[in-house]
Design a protein around this motif. Structure first.
Motif, mmCIF file in Angstrom:
data_model
loop_
_atom_site.group_PDB
_atom_site.id
_atom_site.type_symbol
_atom_site.label_atom_id
_atom_site.label_comp_id
_atom_site.label_asym_id
_atom_site.label_seq_id
_atom_site.Cartn_x
_atom_site.Cartn_y
_atom_site.Cartn_z
ATOM 1 N N GLU A 67 5.769 -9.816 -8.307
ATOM 2 C CA GLU A 67 7.014 -9.561 -9.050
ATOM 3 C C GLU A 67 8.065 -8.879 -8.186
ATOM 4 O OE1 GLU A 67 5.880 -7.289 -12.472
ATOM 5 O OE2 GLU A 67 4.771 -8.942 -13.389
ATOM 6 N N ILE A 68 7.624 -8.229 -7.093
ATOM 7 C CA ILE A 68 8.573 -7.436 -6.297
ATOM 8 C C ILE A 68 8.727 -7.907 -4.852
ATOM 9 C CG2 ILE A 68 8.261 -5.378 -7.740
ATOM 10 C CD1 ILE A 68 6.508 -4.255 -5.396
ATOM 11 N N GLY A 69 7.921 -8.910 -4.449
ATOM 12 C CA GLY A 69 8.073 -9.454 -3.104
ATOM 13 C C GLY A 69 7.546 -8.572 -1.991
ATOM 14 N N LEU A 70 6.630 -7.678 -2.327
ATOM 15 C CA LEU A 70 5.973 -6.828 -1.318
ATOM 16 C C LEU A 70 4.477 -6.914 -1.550
ATOM 17 C CD1 LEU A 70 8.105 -3.548 -1.642
ATOM 18 C CD2 LEU A 70 8.100 -5.065 0.358
ATOM 19 N N ILE A 71 3.676 -6.841 -0.477
ATOM 20 C CA ILE A 71 2.225 -6.860 -0.651
ATOM 21 C C ILE A 71 1.560 -5.729 0.141
ATOM 22 C CG2 ILE A 71 1.976 -9.317 -1.222
ATOM 23 C CD1 ILE A 71 1.122 -9.803 1.686
ATOM 24 N N LYS A 72 0.414 -5.284 -0.395
ATOM 25 C CA LYS A 72 -0.421 -4.341 0.360
ATOM 26 C C LYS A 72 -0.946 -5.068 1.590
ATOM 27 C CE LYS A 72 -3.093 -4.054 -3.193
ATOM 28 N NZ LYS A 72 -4.254 -3.781 -4.061
ATOM 29 N N PRO A 73 -1.140 -4.425 2.717
ATOM 30 C CA PRO A 73 -1.034 -2.980 2.936
ATOM 31 C C PRO A 73 0.327 -2.488 3.442
ATOM 32 C CG PRO A 73 -2.103 -3.986 4.820
ATOM 33 C CD PRO A 73 -1.764 -5.111 3.867
ATOM 34 N N ASP A 74 1.405 -3.221 3.194
ATOM 35 C CA ASP A 74 2.739 -2.766 3.591
ATOM 36 C C ASP A 74 3.034 -1.415 2.934
ATOM 37 O OD1 ASP A 74 5.468 -2.368 3.982
ATOM 38 O OD2 ASP A 74 6.025 -4.439 3.559
ATOM 39 N N VAL A 75 3.344 -0.430 3.745
ATOM 40 C CA VAL A 75 3.608 0.926 3.232
ATOM 41 C C VAL A 75 4.695 0.905 2.155
ATOM 42 C CG1 VAL A 75 4.490 3.222 3.879
ATOM 43 C CG2 VAL A 75 2.758 2.114 5.287
ATOM 44 N N ALA A 76 5.635 -0.017 2.272
ATOM 45 C CA ALA A 76 6.756 -0.071 1.323
ATOM 46 C C ALA A 76 6.306 -0.268 -0.126
ATOM 47 C CB ALA A 76 7.729 -1.185 1.714
ATOM 48 N N ILE A 77 5.204 -0.987 -0.345
ATOM 49 C CA ILE A 77 4.766 -1.223 -1.725
ATOM 50 C C ILE A 77 4.208 0.061 -2.354
ATOM 51 C CG2 ILE A 77 2.394 -2.048 -1.271
ATOM 52 C CD1 ILE A 77 2.862 -4.156 -3.499
ATOM 53 N N TYR A 78 3.559 0.881 -1.531
ATOM 54 C CA TYR A 78 3.043 2.160 -2.043
ATOM 55 C C TYR A 78 4.209 3.108 -2.332
ATOM 56 C CZ TYR A 78 -1.190 0.286 0.163
ATOM 57 O OH TYR A 78 -2.234 -0.522 0.541
ATOM 58 N N GLU A 79 5.194 3.085 -1.445
ATOM 59 C CA GLU A 79 6.362 3.949 -1.644
ATOM 60 C C GLU A 79 7.131 3.542 -2.888
ATOM 61 O OE1 GLU A 79 8.253 3.516 2.168
ATOM 62 O OE2 GLU A 79 7.104 5.193 3.042
ATOM 63 N N HIS A 123 -2.532 11.940 -10.029
ATOM 64 C CA HIS A 123 -2.303 10.521 -10.318
ATOM 65 C C HIS A 123 -3.438 9.685 -9.724
ATOM 66 C CE1 HIS A 123 1.735 11.993 -11.137
ATOM 67 N NE2 HIS A 123 1.765 12.484 -9.907
ATOM 68 N N ILE A 124 -3.956 8.755 -10.520
ATOM 69 C CA ILE A 124 -5.025 7.869 -10.061
ATOM 70 C C ILE A 124 -4.513 6.430 -10.155
ATOM 71 C CG2 ILE A 124 -7.409 7.125 -10.423
ATOM 72 C CD1 ILE A 124 -7.296 10.098 -12.043
ATOM 73 N N VAL A 125 -4.589 5.697 -9.032
ATOM 74 C CA VAL A 125 -4.054 4.340 -8.973
ATOM 75 C C VAL A 125 -5.185 3.369 -8.632
ATOM 76 C CG1 VAL A 125 -2.296 2.828 -7.956
ATOM 77 C CG2 VAL A 125 -1.848 5.302 -8.144
ATOM 78 N N PHE A 126 -5.377 2.380 -9.495
ATOM 79 C CA PHE A 126 -6.433 1.378 -9.303
ATOM 80 C C PHE A 126 -5.862 0.070 -8.772
ATOM 81 C CE2 PHE A 126 -8.665 4.161 -12.185
ATOM 82 C CZ PHE A 126 -10.028 3.929 -11.988
ATOM 83 N N ASP A 127 -6.559 -0.518 -7.794
ATOM 84 C CA ASP A 127 -6.391 -1.928 -7.476
ATOM 85 C C ASP A 127 -7.074 -2.693 -8.619
ATOM 86 O OD1 ASP A 127 -6.166 -4.412 -6.083
ATOM 87 O OD2 ASP A 127 -8.155 -4.112 -5.210
ATOM 88 N N ILE A 128 -6.881 -4.000 -8.683
ATOM 89 C CA ILE A 128 -7.463 -4.773 -9.794
ATOM 90 C C ILE A 128 -8.549 -5.745 -9.321
ATOM 91 C CG2 ILE A 128 -6.976 -6.431 -11.652
ATOM 92 C CD1 ILE A 128 -4.223 -5.052 -11.950
ATOM 93 N N GLY A 129 -8.180 -6.725 -8.475
ATOM 94 C CA GLY A 129 -9.156 -7.724 -8.027
ATOM 95 C C GLY A 129 -10.283 -7.107 -7.212
ATOM 96 N N THR A 167 -2.343 4.470 -13.177
ATOM 97 C CA THR A 167 -1.518 3.275 -13.000
ATOM 98 C C THR A 167 -2.302 2.285 -12.133
ATOM 99 O OG1 THR A 167 -0.407 4.279 -11.090
ATOM 100 C CG2 THR A 167 0.711 4.472 -13.228
ATOM 101 N N MET A 168 -1.743 1.104 -11.941
ATOM 102 C CA MET A 168 -2.405 0.072 -11.135
ATOM 103 C C MET A 168 -1.413 -0.491 -10.113
ATOM 104 S SD MET A 168 -4.457 -1.962 -14.203
ATOM 105 C CE MET A 168 -2.907 -2.455 -14.975
ATOM 106 N N LEU A 169 -1.956 -0.879 -8.964
ATOM 107 C CA LEU A 169 -1.158 -1.467 -7.883
ATOM 108 C C LEU A 169 -1.948 -2.642 -7.335
ATOM 109 C CD1 LEU A 169 1.021 -1.561 -5.665
ATOM 110 C CD2 LEU A 169 -0.163 0.314 -4.521
ATOM 111 N N THR A 170 -1.395 -3.843 -7.462
ATOM 112 C CA THR A 170 -2.197 -5.032 -7.161
ATOM 113 C C THR A 170 -1.437 -6.098 -6.393
ATOM 114 O OG1 THR A 170 -3.578 -6.749 -8.204
ATOM 115 C CG2 THR A 170 -1.620 -6.081 -9.424
ATOM 116 N N ASN A 171 -2.150 -6.768 -5.495
ATOM 117 C CA ASN A 171 -1.653 -8.016 -4.899
ATOM 118 C C ASN A 171 -2.056 -9.137 -5.855
ATOM 119 O OD1 ASN A 171 -0.704 -6.688 -2.654
ATOM 120 N ND2 ASN A 171 -2.232 -7.486 -1.236
#
Length: 204
Positions: A139-151, A7-13, A108-112
């Protein structure tokens, strides 16, 4: 030996698209010292991050206008001219992402990102619709680098953490991914990214 990457996950900004609030504000507040003061004291990075965490723009603007009523127009300009802050994509990075998708890789993508500006970004940059999906902090009320957003991202997209590699321009966010058990690389430029991915057995 690095784990096999599935799995490859990209940030956006600043990985796939450029972002710079100075672009519209160099016109709105032409004086460089005043502009610097404005970003340090009014529309700060921390203030903007709360929109990435899910705070609505109306609330964010009201909060600042109460403190700085004389700056109302400049405060409202942040959302009004947001589209000018994302003037172009990083073609080299986008080409890498599209190549991985074309090769059948799971991307997939994971972004603040604030929820509403992300909707706008998808219209400006249609390639943001190509990966399998995205987790948007606003949309989910979590931001990086909080481990919870990756989980949450791993859970929502059924990713195996040790078989996941994350690409982000922020070292803190890279460390957050590693804390969640992911592999991760710090984005510098497309050529370095190709080499970094290859070191994990991911060829573009």
């Amino acid at each position: 030996m690095a784990a096999k990457i599935d799995h490859i996950v990209f940030d956006i900004g600043k990985v796939l698209i450029h972002y710079d609030p100075n672009i519209p504000y160099s016109r709105i507040i032409p004086d460089e010292e005043e502009r610097k003061w404005f970003f340090l004291n009014v529309c700060t990075h921390e203030w903007n991050l709360e929109q990435d965490r899910g705070r609505k723009w109306e609330e964010a603007e009201t909060l600042l206008i109460e403190k700085h009523p004389e700056r109302e127009e400049q405060i409202r300009a942040f959302r009004k001219y947001w589209h000018e802050m994302v003037p172009h994509a990083y073609d080299g990075s986008v080409a890498i992402m599209e190549s991985l998708i074309d090769k059948g890789r799971d991307v997939t993508m994971l972004t603040n990102f604030a929820a509403d500006t992300f909707v706008h970004a998808r219209k400006i940059f249609p390639f943001l619709n190509k990966p399998r999906g995205v987790t948007v902090s606003g949309e989910i009320g979590l931001i990086k680098p909080d481990v919870a957003i990756y989980e949450k991202h791993a859970c929502d997209f059924n990713l195996t953490p040790q078989a996941t590699i994350f690409i982000d321009d922020s070292q803190a966010n890279v460390e957050g991914a590693r804390a969640a058990g992911w592999q991760a690389v710090h984005f510098k430029d497309p050529e370095t990214l190709k080499k970094d991915l290859a070191s994990y057995g991911v060829n573009v």
